[in-house]
Each structure stands twice: as structure tokens, then as C-alpha cells.
Design an enzyme around this catalytic site. Structure first.
Site, PDB file in Angstrom:
ATOM      1  CG  HIS A  57      -9.327  -4.351   0.430  1.00  0.00           C
ATOM      2  ND1 HIS A  57     -10.561  -4.945   0.360  1.00  0.00           N
ATOM      3  CD2 HIS A  57      -9.570  -3.053   0.748  1.00  0.00           C
ATOM      4  CE1 HIS A  57     -11.513  -4.044   0.620  1.00  0.00           C
ATOM      5  NE2 HIS A  57     -10.918  -2.888   0.851  1.00  0.00           N
ATOM      6  CG  ASP A  96     -11.495  -8.305  -0.210  1.00  0.00           C
ATOM      7  OD1 ASP A  96     -12.592  -7.961   0.246  1.00  0.00           O
ATOM      8  OD2 ASP A  96     -10.493  -7.569  -0.215  1.00  0.00           O
TER       9      ASP A  96
HETATM   10  C1  UDX Z   1      -9.241   1.893   1.938  1.00  0.00           C
HETATM   11  C2  UDX Z   1     -10.295   2.660   2.730  1.00  0.00           C
HETATM   12  O1  UDX Z   1     -10.092   4.045   2.760  1.00  0.00           O
HETATM   13  C3  UDX Z   1     -10.424   2.133   4.103  1.00  0.00           C
HETATM   14  O2  UDX Z   1     -11.327   2.936   4.844  1.00  0.00           O
HETATM   15  C4  UDX Z   1     -10.852   0.714   4.013  1.00  0.00           C
HETATM   16  O3  UDX Z   1     -11.131   0.217   5.291  1.00  0.00           O
HETATM   17  C5  UDX Z   1      -9.771  -0.052   3.310  1.00  0.00           C
HETATM   18  O4  UDX Z   1      -9.535   0.499   2.027  1.00  0.00           O
HETATM   19  P1  UDX Z   1      -7.023   3.350   2.384  1.00  0.00           P
HETATM   20  O5  UDX Z   1      -7.848   4.546   2.159  1.00  0.00           O
HETATM   21  O6  UDX Z   1      -5.839   3.189   1.555  1.00  0.00           O
HETATM   22  O7  UDX Z   1      -7.899   2.036   2.345  1.00  0.00           O
HETATM   23  O8  UDX Z   1      -6.599   3.453   3.930  1.00  0.00           O
HETATM   24  P2  UDX Z   1      -6.107   2.401   4.995  1.00  0.00           P
HETATM   25  O9  UDX Z   1      -7.150   1.399   5.300  1.00  0.00           O
HETATM   26  O10 UDX Z   1      -5.635   3.198   6.145  1.00  0.00           O
HETATM   27  O11 UDX Z   1      -4.889   1.644   4.298  1.00  0.00           O
HETATM   28  C6  UDX Z   1      -3.724   2.286   3.882  1.00  0.00           C
HETATM   29  C7  UDX Z   1      -2.550   1.364   4.056  1.00  0.00           C
HETATM   30  O12 UDX Z   1      -1.443   1.951   3.383  1.00  0.00           O
HETATM   31  C8  UDX Z   1      -2.148   1.178   5.513  1.00  0.00           C
HETATM   32  O13 UDX Z   1      -1.832  -0.165   5.760  1.00  0.00           O
HETATM   33  C9  UDX Z   1      -0.912   2.048   5.669  1.00  0.00           C
HETATM   34  O14 UDX Z   1       0.048   1.560   6.574  1.00  0.00           O
HETATM   35  C10 UDX Z   1      -0.347   2.066   4.261  1.00  0.00           C
HETATM   36  N1  UDX Z   1       0.360   3.323   4.009  1.00  0.00           N
HETATM   37  C11 UDX Z   1      -0.320   4.505   3.948  1.00  0.00           C
HETATM   38  C12 UDX Z   1       1.728   3.288   3.829  1.00  0.00           C
HETATM   39  O15 UDX Z   1       2.351   2.234   3.898  1.00  0.00           O
HETATM   40  N2  UDX Z   1       2.375   4.461   3.590  1.00  0.00           N
HETATM   41  C13 UDX Z   1       1.740   5.657   3.507  1.00  0.00           C
HETATM   42  O16 UDX Z   1       2.403   6.665   3.272  1.00  0.00           O
HETATM   43  C14 UDX Z   1       0.340   5.681   3.689  1.00  0.00           C
END
Ligand code: UDX
Length: 450
Positions: free
Chosen positions: A17, A105
Site C-alpha cells: 500500500h 487508503d
Molecule cells: C499485498 C497483497 O498481497 C496484494 O494482493 C494487495 O493487492 C496489496 O497488498 P504484497 O503481497 O506485498 O501486497 O504484494 P504486491 O501487491 O505485489 O506488493 C509488493 C511490492 O513490493 C511491489 O511493489 C514490489 O515491487 C515490491 N517488491 C517485492 C520489491 O520491491 N522487492 C521484492 O523483492 C518483492
């Protein structure tokens, strides 16, 4: 010239977020708005800083917070905001930067009440897809009854969805604490009082469902919230795009990728929260090895112990395991040919915007629905099938990675990925739909301030 318009942006303080709301803040700042993003310090882990054009201000709790778990921080965040926001707004006014609007949010519905009490405008920001938002909205309005019955669900603006395509909080009530469903459907509890409603999506991506939801409320897509340097390349002040809660192994990742052939690497990440079981980790590990494809795999520090013994040593020639990556730089790297993803909404938008085909391995929350769109609607990836015990076997991992990287189907997926990359860029380029929506918001704020 100092802007007369000052906006406070308040994400729910988790990585998935923080990232999109920081990028939205940058888009506002480049149109002349002064933006302060408020978050928590996580016991001094995050500090006040200038993230390019956006000021990041951390709010510390008065009580001892250093040893508090992340979960506790998150539970206490709404209360902390209720206590601190009036003070922060008053402080900004005293410093000559009166706040005109709180962009919050959508999970933090209480902020809208605070905004109204303080005589400020309130803009709700949904960090999930419009499709997922519509499912939660239908539940909130009693139009989709829980537990969901029947093999599939028909909702306006959406393709028929099987139960397994619904967000896990809806389809799998037993596994989640009761508050989870209330929290996500509660996003709609006072939405009609918001002055603006933004979604992190773009028109061409979700046109039907956006049109449908727009008949109820004046929702505006403002995404994809990808840093300009990876998309439309219009913002100069964009280098410092990071608000990462974990430290990426950037040099190791990028150097390793530089040594690989174009489109030869599968990148694997399950986002910032998800923890796979040990059995699933093992199947994934051996599936990658069997695929005979170079891989860059993010396994967070807390998960490393689940890797099979000797896996890293045995695959040293073909793979690199890191604890956190600079994901956007990785996806933009020419050596990356596909992304095996848990289908978090940010990861999907990032892969789409950078034209990277996906292997979808959704686990929970909104991910099953996102995966359905990746495979069947946008056709930019394939989805793994779990076996009768809910495990995705090594054979299945191998099959899917090969399909996306090599097979005939991969060509079609690559073509579609290129198409979506262009459309994502157009949405935020000058005069694109999302750009216009952001522009309109800023114009109204300026009129309001004069
Ligand atoms: C969570 C939920 O899983 C997701 O479905 C919802 O929509 C938002 O909150 P998350 O699980 O962390 O988020 O996944 P994602 O939405 O893909 O966000 C991860 C973020 O971390 C992305 O912006 C990605 O670029 C970043 N990231 C991930 C990194 O910078 N490095 C990494 O190694 C892995």
C-alpha cells in the site's frame, strides 16, 4: 513557486500500500501540489525523509513502540491516526502549509470522518483492482451473499467467476480471522461521503467494471502507479521512488542479470507478506531446477530456512536467491523473460506495465481474482494448478515455466504483454485517462484553495 495546495497522503502502512500511494503522491507533486505522506516509524525503522518531491513524515506513538510486532503496529494505526491527525494538520497550518485534503487508503475509513470534522476534503484511494473492489462492494450491499453458493458467480461488469476465483476472504471463510472480510468490505461503508474515489487501475484494463461502478459513484482510475522512469518517463524528479521496508540486494541482482542472455530468466517473488509452507517451497525449488531455466528468486529472510537442504549449492550455476530485490529494475531488465508471481496487485501492474509475461501462483486475499484476469481476460500468463492436497507440484511448476518461456503459447502471451505495456504507458502519459483524472483532481484542489 510554492504551491498553495497541500495534501496529506495516508497509506495503510504495509509495502503493498505504501508503494502505490507514494507513486500517486509523486504524480500529484509533479503537478505542483505539496504532498506529505504520513506513515509510521516502525520503531524508527522508517525515518522522516524527502522521497524526491514528496515529504515522508513518520508518526511515532507516544507509548514505547520499539519492540512492537508489525501486526501490533497495524492494529494500532487507526487509533494513532485518530489521535495524531488533528495535531499534524494544526502544525502544518501553523508552519504556513495549511492542508486542504486527506488522501487516505480506502481501508482507513475513519480518516474520512476526521477529514470532515477538520473541515477538509477527503479522497479515498483503493489499492486493489476495480474488479476486486466490486466483489467487496457487492457483499457490502448484500447483493452477493456469504457463504457464496453455486459453482460460479455473476456480477455486473465481470466475467463469470468460479468460487476459487473470488478473493480468499470471501471463498474460504474458515481460514481467515472474521475481521478480514469486514475490513475489506468496510471500505465501502462511508464511500458516498468521500469527495473523490480513486482506484489504482486504468481505463483500458478494466473498462467494463469501471463503467459499471462509475454508475454508482464518481470513481476515477489513476494508475498504474508505476514510477515514471519505468513508464512514461515524463517526471524528472523520480529517482528516489523507494519506501522499502526491506533492503534490496540490488547490486547482486543486477550484476547477475547482466550476465544472462535476453529473456532467459524467470523471476520469482511472493511479495512482502506471504509465507509458503515448507512442502510447497520444496516443490517450487525442485520445479525451478527441473525447468532448466535460469531463475532469480526472492526468498525473504524469514523464509530462507524453508528452502530444501543443498538447494542453493545444487543450483548455483542456474539460479540466484536473494532476500529482497529491486523488483521494478529486475522486471525492466532485458534478461528477464517471465515472472512467477503470487499475483499481488502491485506485482501484476508492474509486470503488465513492463511487458513481462507471468506464471500466476495466487495464494490468498485478492490474488485469486487477479490471477483470473491475468490468464483469461488480459491473457498475459498461465496459472498453475494445485493437486488434490492444495500443493503445486514440481512437475506443474516446470510445465508452466516452460510454457511461458518457450512454447507456442508463450509467443501469444508475449504479444499480449507488449500490448498492455503500451496501454499502461498511454494511461499516464500526457492526456491519458489516468493523467487527466489526476489533473482534474489538482485543478479542483487549486480552485478550492483560491
Ligand atoms: C499485498 C497483497 O498481497 C496484494 O494482493 C494487495 O493487492 C496489496 O497488498 P504484497 O503481497 O506485498 O501486497 O504484494 P504486491 O501487491 O505485489 O506488493 C509488493 C511490492 O513490493 C511491489 O511493489 C514490489 O515491487 C515490491 N517488491 C517485492 C520489491 O520491491 N522487492 C521484492 O523483492 C518483492
Amino acid at each position: 513557486m510554492e504551491s498553495r495546495v497541500h495534501v496529506l497522503v495516508i497509506p495503510y502502512p504495509i509495502q503493498g500500500h505504501l508503494n502505490p500511494m507514494l507513486q500517486f503522491s509523486k504524480r500529484l507533486a509533479c503537478k505542483g501540489v505539496k504532498v506529505t505522506l504520513l506513515t509510521i516509524s516502525y520503531g524508527e525503522y522508517l525515518r522522516d525523509k524527502q522521497a524526491g518531491s514528496v515529504t515522508v513524515q513518520t508518526i511515532a506513538d507516544d507509548q514505547e513502540e520499539k519492540n512492537r510486532s508489525m501486526k501490533d503496529h497495524l492494529i494500532k494505526f487507526p487509533d494513532l491516526l485518530s489521535r495524531k491527525l488533528p495535531e499534524i494538520v494544526a502544525e502544518q497550518r501553523n508552519h504556513g502549509y495549511p492542508v486542504s485534503c486527506l488522501v487516505y487508503d480506502a481501508l482507513l475509513t475513519r480518516v474520512l470522518e476526521i477529514a470532515k470534522q477538520l473541515g477538509l476534503l477527503g479522497a479515498s484511494f483503493f489499492t486493489q483492482s476495480c474488479a476486486v473492489g466490486t466483489i467487496y462492494c457487492s457483499i457490502h450491499e448484500g447483493k452477493l451473499l456469504i457463504p457464496v453458493e453455486g459453482p460460479s458467480v455473476l456480477l455486473p461488469g465481470l466475467p463469470p467467476l468460479l468460487i476459487c476465483d473470488l478473493p480468499s476472504f470471501v471463498s474460504d471463510l474458515e481460514h481467515y480471522y472474521p475481521g478480514a472480510l469486514e475490513m475489506v468490505t468496510g471500505q465501502f461503508s462511508n464511500v458516498e461521503k468521500a469527495d473523490w474515489i480513486f482506484f489504482n487501475t486504468f481505463n483500458s484494463l478494466e473498462i467494463e467494471v469501471l463503467n459499471w461502478l462509475a454508475k454508482k459513484w464518481p470513481i476515477k482510475p489513476v494508475g498504474p502507479t508505476i514510477p515514471s522512469m519505468f513508464l512514461d518517463k515524463r517526471l524528472e524528479d523520480d529517482k528516489d521512488y523507494d519506501l522499502s521496508l526491506l533492503k534490496p540486494n540490488s547490486d547482486a541482482c543486477l550484476k547477475w542479470l547482466d550476465s544472462k542472455k535476453p529473456c532467459s530468466v524467470v523471476y520469482i517473488s511472493f511479495g512482502s507478506l506471504l509465507a509458503l509452507g515448507e512442502d510447497q517451497m520444496a516443490e517450487l525449488a525442485w520445479g525451478l531446477q527441473r525447468s532448466d531455466t535460469c531463475f532469480l528468486w526472492v526468498v525473504r529472510e524469514s523464509e530462507i530456512k524453508k528452502l530444501p537442504n543443498n538447494f542453493v549449492e545444487e543450483t548455483i550455476e542456474m539460479g540466484l536467491v536473494v532476500t529482497w530485490s529491486p523488483q521494478l529494475e529486475v522486471l525492466a531488465h532485458k534478461s528477464v523473460g517471465s515472472f512467477l508471481t503470487h499475483c499481488g496487485w502491485n506485482s501484476i501492474l508492474e509486470a503488465l506495465s513492463l511487458g513481462v509475461p507471468m506464471v500466476a501462483m495466487p495464494q490468498w486475499s485478492d490474488q485469486p481474482t487477479n490471477a483470473k484476469f491475468v490468464t483469461d481476460v488480459w491473457q498475459v500468463g498461465v496459472k498453475v494448478k494445485a493437486d488434490e492436497y492444495g500443493i503445486v507440484t514440481k512437475e506443474e511448476i516446470e510445465r508452466c515455466v516452460r510454457e511461458v518461456m518457450e512454447a507456442e503459447k508463450g509467443n501469444e502471451i508475449r504479444k499480449n504483454s507488449e500490448k498492455w505495456k503500451k496501454l499502461a504507458c498511454m494511461a499516464l502519459d500526457e492526456g491519458g485517462d489516468s493523467d487527466k483524472n489526476i489533473e482534474e483532481f489538482v485543478t479542483k484542489l487549486v480552485c478550492n484553495a483560491n
